[in-house]
Design a protein around this motif. Structure first.
Motif: not given
Length: 880
Positions: A307, A350, A354, A387, A390-391, A394-395
């Motif tokens: 990331e 954004e 994150k 957002l 989904e983050f 993925r993590l």
């Protein structure tokens, strides 16, 4: 000194080149004026170079060259831009003696001069009042203004200013606010302003203040560049990390608007978050492969690093845009920088979300590892923002990858690939017989929240089954079942087949693997190792279910067990056991079962008899000892001792009945006795017979209850549960229930200890009664023999004579005494025996009454049925 002189010469050459572009003077006066201007410009240039003025941008040579090339291209001078790029490449490659070391400063000077000329030309075209002289006015945004001295001569100007003594504020207003036309009328035609000695200090202070103001007024381009540096954890020229406030901020000495300062502080929060995340990654990687980090922690750091790589790409794009001006169609319009603080706040929206989330995860997982870390991260994934969701998904795929690989390896291969103790299945080295019960267990602290408790138990049992088959059963055919289960679940046996978000696939794989591997394990236990047959053998031999074997064993070992315990040979008892097996239906059992049945002598104390220490044991080898553990066999030993004592008491009562059984000889003998002795003998025999009937009633019903209500019913339930058992845990639970039922119903449980002790006192009392009954009927037989009944056959007379001859030699024998003395001694013997039997009867009644009174308060309902069987006529209830 030589270097300073060389610099002055270079400055003179530069001034000469710049002034060479001016038109040539036509008169002597013009020539004098040009020379005066030349001197003024030279002093002005030296003054600028000697001051502390510095540019407010970063010293980046390549960026400056790129800016000049881009400016030439946007002005339509493409050929000039290419020429400049070629010249710069040659200029940058030139190093060594005679080359320019500070190339950036030279490029910056050329750009500043070019911008100054261009701005002057634009102003001259728009206002005809402006003179075409290069140094006649102040150019906003370009080089500092240069004013000429008065036309009347420098000395007149100096004396005039000296006489006027202009104050600081008034002179500053006149200098800044007078228009070009007024200055021309008043004689300000350019040049350097000369002041008197008295006013030099005020002018120096004013100049110092102006220089400070110019230094502290920072452009937005520089602040943007510093913010980009801060977002990478690097201190800029103005924006630096302040440990006091724990964040990036502009110093108070920098003069910027308050809104700009607040905006910088908000944008630099991204840099503070970056420092936290980057610090965690660096610290974790320095400790790896320490147990505190583990593979899940390493995967977490790798995911965070990925990331941050995306974050680095964004910063690279923004930094490139920060050096690009806004492209304009018209050359006359002034263009600013493309990247401003407000545009930067939009770009950072954004990444800020994150980075904040990553910082929160870092704080949450700082002291966690393994499955606990994955579970904590999963809790933050429950978010409504697409957002963020989904983050986090993925993590989590990266973070939980080691855990899912451990699950796959454990479920399909039985391998526990957990070096750092991160898996929720924890193993420990144990013996083979303890592998199933103690070898593996759930480590609930490491159980992630996205795996349920039921699924975790199935995962644990499936891996345990594979290891049990491999280690204890020495079976290898489980691999086929594992492959079939993977195919049925639609997954592969290779690495990486499972991941986060595939909980249904994981559950399907575990379900299929558990079903097939557990079925295979049960088949191995029932078929190869004959578990059911061994359970039945234990019931028949340790629980005394094989009647003919038990009866014959008790008959042949009885005389041996009546001896003191320390004189009994276990080898002799083993031989007697073999004889009992060969003489009963037990000889038809499997040889492997009979080979496991052995004699065991328990530790004995002083005065113990063989009956007190004799027992049987069953050798349950691997893998049967997983079910029949040492503690389980200890319970079987307790049950055997209880049943053996019950059978011994029953055997004793049967022996007493054999002696008490009336026959024709005894009846004929009773008719020859004197009336008093005959009456006393009848009463004593009757008391003994009644007491035997009571004891026999009690033992018969108790034995029926134990053998049928307890053992057979429990075995029937256990057999049914064995048929429906799906895995080894079900089998263990069924056997534990079976054994617990026998212990509780047989008065061996913790709640029945008082009743158990009373029962054993009753057993001992019955054995005492047997000894008294033996003494009574031995005395009767001796009395009959002394009477020398002539009706006996000759053979019996000879035996009686031999018996009398041996007895006559004993002191206190009844022989040799007269008939009257014999009758007297017989009456006394019968009277004493009657008293002893009465004493035993009273004690038995008391103990039996106490035993009956304790049965209704027992919690197990089957014990109430025992009370009904013992007192079905309510005789004992009426007596009590």
């Amino acid at each position: 000194m030589d270097d300073g002189k060389a610099v002055v010469d270079l400055v003179k050459q530069l001034v000469n080149r710049l002034l060479a572009a001016q038109p040539a003077p036509n008169s002597t006066e013009s020539t004098t004026t040009a020379q005066s201007d030349h001197q003024q410009v030279l002093r002005y240039a030296v003054r600028i170079l000697s001051s502390r003025m510095t540019p407010s941008i970063a010293a980046d040579e390549a960026a400056m060259a790129e800016s000049i090339t881009r400016r030439l291209a946007t002005q339509g001078n493409s050929s000039d831009a290419l020429t400049f790029a070629d010249l710069y490449s040659k200029f940058a490659l030139k190093t060594g003696p005679g080359s320019v070391s500070n190339k950036w400063a030279l490029l910056y000077l050329l750009k500043a001069i070019s911008e100054d000329r261009k701005t002057h030309q634009k102003l001259a075209q728009s206002d005809s009042r402006v003179s075409s002289g290069m140094f006649k006015m102040s150019v906003p945004g370009g080089l500092p203004a240069l004013f000429d001295s008065e036309r009347n001569g420098s000395s007149n100007g100096i004396s005039d200013i000296s006489r006027r003594k202009l104050d600081k504020g008034r002179h500053d207003d006149n200098l800044r606010n007078l228009p070009v036309k007024e200055t021309s009328e008043k004689g300000w035609s350019g040049g350097i302003l000369m002041v008197s000695k008295e006013n030099a200090r005020d002018m120096a202070y004013r100049e110092f203040a102006n220089l400070l103001k110019e230094e502290n007024e920072v452009s937005e381009e520089v602040i943007v560049r510093d913010v980009l540096y801060a977002c990478q954890g690097i201190d800029g020229k103005y924006v630096r990390f302040d440990k006091v406030i724990d964040g990036y901020a502009l110093p108070d000495t920098v003069k910027v608007p308050r809104a700009t300062r607040v905006m910088v502080r908000k944008l630099c929060e991204l840099g503070w978050l970056f420092r936290k995340v980057k610090g965690y990654i660096s610290e974790s990687m320095e400790r790896f492969p320490a147990e505190e980090v583990g593979t899940v922690g390493q995967a977490f750091c790798a995911a965070l690093q990925d990331e941050l790589s995306e974050y680095y790409k964004l910063l690279a794009v923004l930094e490139a845009q920060s050096m690009n001006p806004i492209p304009l169609v018209s050359d006359s319009a002034s263009s600013g920088n493309y990247l401003s603080l407000r545009r930067l706040s939009v770009w950072f929206a954004e990444p800020m979300v994150k980075m904040r989330l990553m910082a929160v995860l870092v704080d949450s997982c700082k002291v966690l590892r393994g499955g606990a870390m994955a579970g904590a991260i999963h809790m933050h994934a429950q978010h409504g923002d697409p957002l963020v969701h989904e983050f986090m998904k993925r993590l989590l795929r990266r973070v939980s990858s080691p855990l899912f690989e451990m699950v796959r390896s454990w479920v399909l291969e039985g391998e526990l690939e957990d070096i750092f103790g991160e898996f929720f299945v924890l193993g420990q080295p144990v013996k083979a017989e303890s592998l199933w019960r103690e070898g593996y267990h759930l480590h609930t602290v490491m159980l992630p929240s996205f795996i349920s408790q039921s699924l975790a138990h199935r995962i644990l049992r499936t891996g345990k089954s594979i290891n049990f088959l491999r280690v204890c059963c020495e079976d290898r055919s489980w691999a086929d079942a594992a492959t079939e289960s993977a195919e049925a679940a639609g997954t592969t046996t290779r690495r990486g087949g499972l991941g986060y978000g595939e909980t249904d696939a994981l559950e399907s794989l575990v379900t299929e693997a558990a079903k097939r591997i557990d079925k295979h394990l049960m088949d191995v236990m029932y078929t190869q190792y004959k578990f059911k047959e061994h359970c039945l053998a234990i019931k028949r031999y340790l629980l005394l279910g094989q009647g003919d074997f038990v009866q014959y064993l008790m008959d042949i070992v009885g005389p041996e067990l009546s001896e003191p315990a320390n004189t009994i040979s276990s080898f002799k008892l083993a031989g007697l056991l073999e004889s009992a097996i060969r003489s009963s239906n037990a000889q038809y059992d499997d040889f492997d079962i009979l080979d496991r049945l052995r004699v065991k002598m328990m530790p004995h104390n002083t005065g113990d008899r063989g009956w007190d220490v004799f027992s049987l044991e069953y050798d349950a080898r691997v893998p049967l000892n997983t079910v029949f553990t040492e503690s389980v066999m200890a319970k079987y030993l307790r049950i055997f001792n209880f049943l053996w004592k019950l059978r011994r008491v029953e055997h004793a009562l049967i022996g007493a009945w054999k002696m008490m059984k009336p026959n024709c000889i005894t009846s004929h003998f009773f008719s020859k006795l004197p009336r008093a002795v005959k009456l006393q003998l009848t009463l004593t025999s009757r008391r003994c017979q009644v007491l035997w009937d009571e004891m026999n009633h009690f033992l018969t019903n108790l034995q029926y209850y134990i053998m049928f209500e307890v053992l057979e019913v429990s075995w029937s339930n256990f057999s049914n549960e064995m048929e429906v058992a799906k895995d080894l845990d079900d089998l263990l639970a069924a056997h534990e229930k079976y054994l617990h039922s026998i212990v509780e119903k047989s008065l061996l449980g913790e709640r029945s200890q008082a009743l158990y002790k009373t029962l054993f006192v009753l057993f001992d009392l019955i054995l005492r009664f047997r000894s008294h009954a033996d003494r009574l009927y031995e005395g009767i037989s001796e009395l009959r023999a002394r009477s020398a009944d002539p009706s006996l056959p000759a053979r019996d007379k000879i035996k009686s004579g031999r018996h009398l001859s041996t007895k006559s030699s004993e002191p206190g024998s009844w022989l040799g005494e007269g008939r009257k003395a014999l009758t007297q001694r017989a009456g006394e013997f019968l009277r004493n025996m009657g008293q002893d039997i009465d004493s035993i009867s009273k004690e038995y009644s008391s103990l039996f009454g106490g035993f009956m009174s304790q049965l209704p308060v027992q919690q197990h309902i089957d014990l109430k049925f025992l009370m009904f069987r013992l007192d079905f006529t309510e005789f004992y209830s009426r007596v009590s």
